[in-house]
Design a protein around this motif. Structure first.
Motif, PDB file in Angstrom:
ATOM      1  N   ARG A  96      -3.046  11.619   2.705  1.00 41.18           N
ATOM      2  CA  ARG A  96      -2.940  10.312   3.350  1.00 41.18           C
ATOM      3  C   ARG A  96      -4.178   9.457   3.093  1.00 41.18           C
ATOM      4  NH1 ARG A  96      -2.858  10.572   8.620  1.00 41.18           N
ATOM      5  NH2 ARG A  96      -2.146  12.624   9.286  1.00 41.18           N
ATOM      6  N   PHE A  97      -4.864   9.761   2.015  1.00 40.71           N
ATOM      7  CA  PHE A  97      -6.039   8.988   1.609  1.00 40.71           C
ATOM      8  C   PHE A  97      -5.987   8.800   0.094  1.00 40.71           C
ATOM      9  CE2 PHE A  97     -10.310   9.000  -0.246  1.00 40.71           C
ATOM     10  CZ  PHE A  97     -10.875   7.908   0.384  1.00 40.71           C
ATOM     11  N   PHE A  98      -6.239   7.579  -0.358  1.00 39.57           N
ATOM     12  CA  PHE A  98      -6.348   7.369  -1.806  1.00 39.57           C
ATOM     13  C   PHE A  98      -7.504   6.429  -2.100  1.00 39.57           C
ATOM     14  CE2 PHE A  98      -3.507   3.809  -0.678  1.00 39.57           C
ATOM     15  CZ  PHE A  98      -4.092   2.757  -1.364  1.00 39.57           C
ATOM     16  N   GLU A  99      -8.019   6.557  -3.305  1.00 44.35           N
ATOM     17  CA  GLU A  99      -9.119   5.694  -3.741  1.00 44.35           C
ATOM     18  C   GLU A  99      -8.545   4.556  -4.575  1.00 44.35           C
ATOM     19  OE1 GLU A  99     -13.154   6.175  -6.430  1.00 44.35           O
ATOM     20  OE2 GLU A  99     -12.558   7.816  -5.089  1.00 44.35           O
TER      21      GLU A  99
ATOM     22  N   PHE B 250       0.791  -1.234   0.000  1.00 45.29           N
ATOM     23  CA  PHE B 250       0.000   0.000   0.000  1.00 45.29           C
ATOM     24  C   PHE B 250       0.826   1.289   0.000  1.00 45.29           C
ATOM     25  CE2 PHE B 250      -3.038  -3.078   1.967  1.00 45.29           C
ATOM     26  CZ  PHE B 250      -3.982  -3.036   0.951  1.00 45.29           C
ATOM     27  N   SER B 251       2.120   1.200   0.279  1.00 39.53           N
ATOM     28  CA  SER B 251       2.930   2.420   0.287  1.00 39.53           C
ATOM     29  C   SER B 251       2.856   3.163  -1.043  1.00 39.53           C
ATOM     30  CB  SER B 251       4.397   2.091   0.593  1.00 39.53           C
ATOM     31  OG  SER B 251       4.581   1.792   1.953  1.00 39.53           O
ATOM     32  N   ARG B 252       2.797   2.415  -2.139  1.00 36.37           N
ATOM     33  CA  ARG B 252       2.828   3.063  -3.448  1.00 36.37           C
ATOM     34  C   ARG B 252       1.563   3.849  -3.762  1.00 36.37           C
ATOM     35  NH1 ARG B 252       0.811  -0.734  -7.364  1.00 36.37           N
ATOM     36  NH2 ARG B 252       0.009  -2.600  -6.324  1.00 36.37           N
ATOM     37  N   GLY B 253       0.545   3.748  -2.901  1.00 30.52           N
ATOM     38  CA  GLY B 253      -0.661   4.542  -3.108  1.00 30.52           C
ATOM     39  C   GLY B 253      -0.535   5.968  -2.609  1.00 30.52           C
ATOM     40  N   PHE B 254       0.570   6.272  -1.891  1.00 31.20           N
ATOM     41  CA  PHE B 254       0.716   7.584  -1.271  1.00 31.20           C
ATOM     42  C   PHE B 254       1.857   8.374  -1.908  1.00 31.20           C
ATOM     43  CE2 PHE B 254      -1.092   4.742   1.950  1.00 31.20           C
ATOM     44  CZ  PHE B 254      -2.258   5.445   2.252  1.00 31.20           C
ATOM     45  N   PRO B 255       1.756   9.699  -1.893  1.00 30.79           N
ATOM     46  CA  PRO B 255       2.812  10.534  -2.487  1.00 30.79           C
ATOM     47  C   PRO B 255       4.099  10.476  -1.679  1.00 30.79           C
ATOM     48  CG  PRO B 255       1.172  11.916  -1.399  1.00 30.79           C
ATOM     49  CD  PRO B 255       0.624  10.519  -1.389  1.00 30.79           C
ATOM     50  N   GLU B 256       5.184  10.871  -2.318  1.00 32.64           N
ATOM     51  CA  GLU B 256       6.502  10.782  -1.690  1.00 32.64           C
ATOM     52  C   GLU B 256       6.579  11.618  -0.416  1.00 32.64           C
ATOM     53  OE1 GLU B 256      11.223  11.434  -2.852  1.00 32.64           O
ATOM     54  OE2 GLU B 256       9.665  11.522  -4.388  1.00 32.64           O
ATOM     55  N   LYS B 257       5.875  12.751  -0.383  1.00 31.18           N
ATOM     56  CA  LYS B 257       5.891  13.612   0.803  1.00 31.18           C
ATOM     57  C   LYS B 257       5.375  12.858   2.024  1.00 31.18           C
ATOM     58  CE  LYS B 257       3.722  17.791   2.679  1.00 31.18           C
ATOM     59  NZ  LYS B 257       2.772  18.904   2.407  1.00 31.18           N
ATOM     60  N   VAL B 258       4.308  12.103   1.835  1.00 30.74           N
ATOM     61  CA  VAL B 258       3.730  11.328   2.936  1.00 30.74           C
ATOM     62  C   VAL B 258       4.685  10.219   3.351  1.00 30.74           C
ATOM     63  CG1 VAL B 258       1.886   9.714   3.546  1.00 30.74           C
ATOM     64  CG2 VAL B 258       1.340  11.853   2.375  1.00 30.74           C
ATOM     65  N   LEU B 259       5.251   9.527   2.374  1.00 31.03           N
ATOM     66  CA  LEU B 259       6.153   8.420   2.691  1.00 31.03           C
ATOM     67  C   LEU B 259       7.391   8.906   3.437  1.00 31.03           C
ATOM     68  CD1 LEU B 259       5.939   6.315  -0.598  1.00 31.03           C
ATOM     69  CD2 LEU B 259       4.664   6.023   1.528  1.00 31.03           C
ATOM     70  N   ALA B 260       7.868  10.090   3.072  1.00 31.24           N
ATOM     71  CA  ALA B 260       9.031  10.638   3.775  1.00 31.24           C
ATOM     72  C   ALA B 260       8.702  10.878   5.244  1.00 31.24           C
ATOM     73  CB  ALA B 260       9.469  11.939   3.108  1.00 31.24           C
ATOM     74  N   GLU B 261       7.454  11.282   5.523  1.00 30.92           N
ATOM     75  CA  GLU B 261       7.028  11.479   6.914  1.00 30.92           C
ATOM     76  C   GLU B 261       6.883  10.140   7.628  1.00 30.92           C
ATOM     77  OE1 GLU B 261       3.051  12.928   9.440  1.00 30.92           O
ATOM     78  OE2 GLU B 261       3.082  13.010   7.236  1.00 30.92           O
TER      79      GLU B 261
END
Length: 391
Positions: free
Chosen positions: A210-213, A101-112
């Motif tokens: 931090r939400f994706f469809e 599921f990490s790939r569903g979020f933008p890099e900014k969120v993943l960095a956090e």
């Protein structure tokens, strides 16, 4: 770098990770009873796993994680499960959830989220409710079976909302555990130490990033596999690996006493002196070791076919059939080992009964449903219809 060099590096990485897992085994084994009784990983076990870097397995490489294939993951999880299946299970769930599921979020969120690579995730799949608000969504719901919830940093939760068009939309929300409540609902016969409790949210705000469809699949419904058809089989193999460890651990227990344990009410001095006991032990040993070899082989085939765009539904279902076949082999083998050891195997201070309980509970996980997997396969190979379950 040549393909030969790359393969050599991967082998080195695999052996290094397996060695780290093996080094953590004595700590996990020493605290397996405490993990079982407390309903969560013992602090010593958690720290041993963290120090070994095993919570980094599902972390993206760009954030300090280890890029391991499924064969490596199966070997590591099986090694951990040989000492404490609950510990291996928590590593498996966190790893799989992050990797998928990490790939569903933008890099900014993943960095956090990945401010440190050994961050732990738990997950809940039964959709809660999401209501759109300025800047994001508010999430409400209860997500049971969230393995490792009390020791997780983040929770990935499926949520559903209804748009202005009246059509339901299913997505995923990533929420810090500090913003959620936990109800200790996990009271079961096995895998007690996984702490698979219920995570609760009541109007928790989740920012839009931090939400994706979930994307839509060919049938028009949400594609939980996110464009990777073999993901459902990969996850089934991943949760089977700790159970392979349970079977190997049970074999270790009986193998250690086969030359010293006296069969009850006989003149034999050991199980090894009895021809029938030798036969049963040989059968059980072969079931466990060949089952493990089959699981490794299956993981290798999945790696070769990943992500499975050209794999047919029948082929994918056949792979799932192989997973449950391997599980049935483990279950039968451990039953035979219990027959050999006798009733004292069920004493609470005997690890054999814990391996048996953990294996039997884990084998009933939704990913491993024997009857639905068989029903899916039967529908497909007879042409009677499509699958009744994802994959």
């Amino acid at each position: 770098m040549t393909m030969t060099e790359a393969a050599g590096n991967m082998r080195e990485t695999t052996e290094a990770l397996v060695a780290k897992a093996r080094a953590a085994v004595p700590v996990l084994a020493a605290h397996a009873d405490a993990t079982d009784q407390q309903g969560r990983l013992a602090p010593e076990s958690l720290e041993a796993l963290r120090e070994a870097g095993l919570f980094e397995l599902g972390t993206p490489v760009e954030f300090g994680g280890a890029d391991v294939d499924l064969v490596t993951l199966v070997r590591v999880l099986s090694e951990l499960g040989r000492a404490c299946p609950s510990s291996a299970w928590v590593v498996s769930i966190s790893t799989g959830t992050k990797a998928h599921f990490s790939r569903g979020f933008p890099e900014k969120v993943l960095a956090e989220v990945y401010s440190h690579p050994d961050v732990r995730w738990c997950a809940g799949s039964t959709p809660g409710q999401a209501v759109t608000v300025p800047g994001g969504v508010k999430v409400t719901g209860r997500w049971a079976y969230a393995s490792g919830a009390e020791d997780a940093h983040w929770a990935f939760m499926a949520v559903a909302s209804v748009g202005d068009d009246g059509v339901p939309h299913v997505g995923g929300a990533l929420v810090p555990m500090s913003e959620l409540a936990i109800e200790r609902t996990w009271r079961v016969a096995g895998l007690q130490g996984t702490g698979s409790h219920t995570v609760v949210a009541d109007g928790v705000f989740v920012p839009a990033e931090r939400f994706f469809e979930f994307p839509l699949g060919p049938d028009g419904g949400p594609d939980f596999l996110m464009g990777r058809p073999l993901e459902v089989v990969l996850q089934a193999v991943s949760v089977t690996a700790p159970l392979a460890g349970a079977a190997l651990g049970a074999l270790d227990v009986v193998k250690a006493v086969v030359k010293t344990r006296k069969p009850p009410m006989t003149q034999y001095n050991s199980l090894a002196e009895s021809a029938s006991a030798r036969h049963v032990f040989a059968e059980a040993e072969h079931m466990v070791t060949s089952g493990y070899d089959r699981l490794i082989s299956l993981a290798g085939r999945i790696v070769e076919q990943w992500p499975g765009d050209d794999v047919t539904a029948v082929q994918r279902s056949s792979l799932r059939m192989e997973v449950v076949s391997i599980l049935q082999q483990f279950l039968r083998a451990v039953d035979l080992l219990l027959d050999l050891h006798g009733s004292s195997a069920f004493a609470l201070d005997n690890p054999l009964q814990r391996f048996w309980r953990d294996l039997n509970v884990g084998a009933r996980h939704a990913q491993l449903s024997t009857y639905l997997t068989t029903e899916n396969y039967g529908l497909l190979v007879t042409g009677a219809g499509g699958p009744v379950q994802v994959g």
